[in-house]
Design an enzyme around this catalytic site. Structure first.
Site, PDB file in Angstrom:
ATOM      1  N   LYS A  43       0.832  -1.211   0.000  1.00  0.00           N
ATOM      2  CA  LYS A  43       0.000   0.000   0.000  1.00  0.00           C
ATOM      3  C   LYS A  43       0.867   1.262   0.000  1.00  0.00           C
ATOM      4  O   LYS A  43       0.602   2.199  -0.750  1.00  0.00           O
ATOM      5  CB  LYS A  43      -0.935  -0.040   1.225  1.00  0.00           C
ATOM      6  CG  LYS A  43      -1.893   1.127   1.308  1.00  0.00           C
ATOM      7  CD  LYS A  43      -3.174   0.742   2.017  1.00  0.00           C
ATOM      8  CE  LYS A  43      -2.989   0.505   3.509  1.00  0.00           C
ATOM      9  NZ  LYS A  43      -2.749   1.759   4.258  1.00  0.00           N
ATOM     10  N   SER A  44       1.894   1.275   0.829  1.00  0.00           N
ATOM     11  CA  SER A  44       2.749   2.470   0.909  1.00  0.00           C
ATOM     12  C   SER A  44       3.417   2.755  -0.434  1.00  0.00           C
ATOM     13  O   SER A  44       3.470   3.901  -0.893  1.00  0.00           O
ATOM     14  CB  SER A  44       3.839   2.263   1.967  1.00  0.00           C
ATOM     15  OG  SER A  44       3.265   2.163   3.239  1.00  0.00           O
ATOM     16  N   GLY A 116      -5.075   7.909   5.668  1.00  0.00           N
ATOM     17  CA  GLY A 116      -4.197   8.911   6.268  1.00  0.00           C
ATOM     18  C   GLY A 116      -2.958   9.118   5.417  1.00  0.00           C
ATOM     19  O   GLY A 116      -2.486  10.250   5.239  1.00  0.00           O
ATOM     20  N   ASP A 341       1.945  -1.164  11.890  1.00  0.00           N
ATOM     21  CA  ASP A 341       0.593  -1.596  11.495  1.00  0.00           C
ATOM     22  C   ASP A 341       0.285  -3.038  11.910  1.00  0.00           C
ATOM     23  O   ASP A 341      -0.840  -3.504  11.720  1.00  0.00           O
ATOM     24  CB  ASP A 341       0.421  -1.452   9.975  1.00  0.00           C
ATOM     25  CG  ASP A 341       0.407   0.009   9.548  1.00  0.00           C
ATOM     26  OD1 ASP A 341       0.033   0.865  10.376  1.00  0.00           O
ATOM     27  OD2 ASP A 341       0.787   0.292   8.407  1.00  0.00           O
ATOM     28  N   ARG A 417      -7.594  -3.227   9.655  1.00  0.00           N
ATOM     29  CA  ARG A 417      -6.659  -4.159  10.321  1.00  0.00           C
ATOM     30  C   ARG A 417      -7.257  -4.777  11.581  1.00  0.00           C
ATOM     31  O   ARG A 417      -6.927  -5.903  11.943  1.00  0.00           O
ATOM     32  CB  ARG A 417      -5.324  -3.468  10.612  1.00  0.00           C
ATOM     33  CG  ARG A 417      -4.640  -3.016   9.324  1.00  0.00           C
ATOM     34  CD  ARG A 417      -3.152  -2.810   9.458  1.00  0.00           C
ATOM     35  NE  ARG A 417      -2.667  -1.996   8.358  1.00  0.00           N
ATOM     36  CZ  ARG A 417      -2.374  -2.445   7.125  1.00  0.00           C
ATOM     37  NH1 ARG A 417      -2.503  -3.716   6.831  1.00  0.00           N
ATOM     38  NH2 ARG A 417      -1.950  -1.622   6.189  1.00  0.00           N
TER      39      ARG A 417
END
Ligand code: S3P
Length: 463
Positions: A43-44, A116, A341, A417
């Site tokens: 994702k990052s 975010g 995370d 999550r």
């Protein structure tokens, strides 16, 4: 399921987009999980590939892009800032960039959904351009602090007008004559670091970010690959990243590695499923992301790292995971940034370890998609697991392999999550574990249920 902007305007403020009604799912004990878990793109890296594609002059090509709602929201935002973003096929995208100083002013509100990372990086990207943009997000994102990026962006000359306490929706007015900045981040946050570096791209001179603990470094890696002048050094104040402003960024070919944070779920599922053996190929094990796997090794998890290699500029390996009797551990607080995370999943795994697992130095979890300490503690207690809540962490009192009672209902608070961690815990519990709403899983791992079902996991709609 990908959502459109129209879905968002129709959805009540505290609900995710997509399906109308909450999706209640129950995970039932599933011994003997087996097979191969093909994890989606990181994702990052996916957010950054789209953003750097927009800032480069020319065409960026991306393969393996995560097509979760968070990243799709960023893709839509990049179009609003003037990039041509095209999907050629599953995970295969192209971005025709506009260059660092040439972003278009969006004609409408930028909706970053649940993300975010999306909103903070995009605010950094535009803060030193002479344009304005208004940002919003879902009920979770509108509760999350934006002051952590607005403070350093103000030093560049940007101005923000929003709700009290720096909450979305807000309008950011980019600096007309940006100045470079030297900024020490007050919290370990790759999002803040990245927002400052992205803003520094369109400021003349040298922008420096200093972090006490190194956080994920995908932004630095991509800046260097795109030809920006970046130097990294250890200083008495901490880990310092210096960027020379106004480079011409070249377009990249990005092969997105598979997400170690998403991989954590099937890996943990195999660890709690008696007799399981699961292969999870090609997982990004960048040291700034791999703390969960280090911790699992310390707990006695049987995970073989096979075929280590480099892909898309990141170290990757295939993980072969077997059911394991785990022991509780004390997680070193300085490891937190590299597994930030993964704490909800670790806490749920710790429930079936022998003895206590202590997790401290993770107050940042309180400002994630939900207050993840509170949500995890409540979910564990609802399922018969003893846990102490600390201001900056939690201690889970493990009951030993196969002895998590389960049977409880977990409130997910719009947090993907939390939903996935508790569903995985249910696969090894004595009674089913139910989550009140699994829809947010689509933000980061749209194929989670299909993938888990393919391994033999029994995750089903609950009444
Ligand atoms: C991210 C950084 C982390 C992480 C988030 C993704 C990123 O947040 O929790 O899921 O891509 O930079 P912080 O940097 O705020 O800790």
């Amino acid at each position: 399921m990908p959502s459109s902007t129209t879905d968002m305007t129709a959805a009540p403020a505290d609900e995710p987009r997509g399906e109308d009604a909450p999706l209640r799912l129950a995970a039932h004990a599933s011994p003997g999980l087996s097979g191969t878990a093909t994890i989606p793109g990181d994702k990052s890296v996916s957010h950054r590939a789209l953003i750097f594609g927009t800032l480069a002059v020319g065409e960026t090509r991306i393969t393996g892009l995560l097509e979760g709602e968070d990243v799709l929201d960023t893709a839509r935002a990049m179009r609003a800032f003037g990039a041509a973003v095209t999907r050629d096929g599953p995970g295969a995208w192209r971005v025709q960039g506009v260059g660092t100083g040439a972003l278009a002013e969006p004609a409408d509100v930028i909706d970053c959904g649940n993300s975010g990372t999306g909103v903070r990086l995009i605010m950094g990207m535009m803060a030193t351009c002479p344009i304005s943009a208004t940002f919003t997000g879902d009920g979770s994102l509108r509760h999350r602090p934006m002051g952590r990026v607005l403070d350093p962006l103000a030093l560049f000359g940007a101005r923000a007008v929003g709700r009290r306490g720096g909450l979305l929706p807000l309008t950011l007015v980019g600096a007309e004559a940006p100045v470079p900045v030297r900024y020490a981040t007050p919290m370990a946050s790759a999002q803040v670091k990245s927002a400052v570096l992205l803003a520094g791209l369109n400021a003349p001179g040298e922008t420096v970010v200093i972090e006490r603990e190194a956080t994920r470094d995908h932004t630095e890696r991509m800046l260097m690959a795109a030809g920006a002048e970046v130097s990294v050094s250890e200083t008495p104040e901490g880990h310092a990243i210096a960027l020379t402003g106004r480079p011409e960024l070249r377009p990249l070919t990005v092969a997105v590695p598979r997400d170690p944070s998403s991989a954590a779920f099937p890996v943990a599922a195999a660890l709690v499923s008696e007799g399981a053996e699961v292969l999870v190929p090609g997982i990004c094990l960048n040291p700034t992301r791999a703390g969960f796997y280090t911790t699992l090794a310390e707990m006695g998890a049987e995970i073989a790292h096979e075929n280590p290699r480099e892909e898309g500029g990141e170290p990757v390996a295939d993980l072969r995971v077997r059911f394991s009797a785990l022991a509780g551990v004390e997680v070193p607080p300085e490891r937190a940034p590299s597994m930030i995370d993964e704490y909800p999943m670790l806490a749920c795994l710790a429930a079936s370890a022998e003895g206590p697992t202590v997790m401290r130095g993770i107050a940042e979890l309180r400002v994630k998609e939900s207050d993840r300490i509170a949500a995890t503690v409540a979910g564990l207690r609802a399922n018969g697991v003893a846990v102490d809540e600390h201001e900056d962490g939690m201690t889970v009192h493990g009951r030993g392999p196969g002895s998590v009672p389960g049977g409880g209902l977990v409130a997910t608070h719009l947090d993907h999550r939390i939903a996935m961690a508790f569903l995985v815990m249910g696969l090894g519990a004595r009674a089913p574990v139910t989550v009140d709403d699994a829809r947010p899983i689509a933000t980061s791992f749209p194929d989670f249920r299909t993938l888990m079902a393919g391994l033999g996991a029994r995750i089903q709609p609950a009444g």
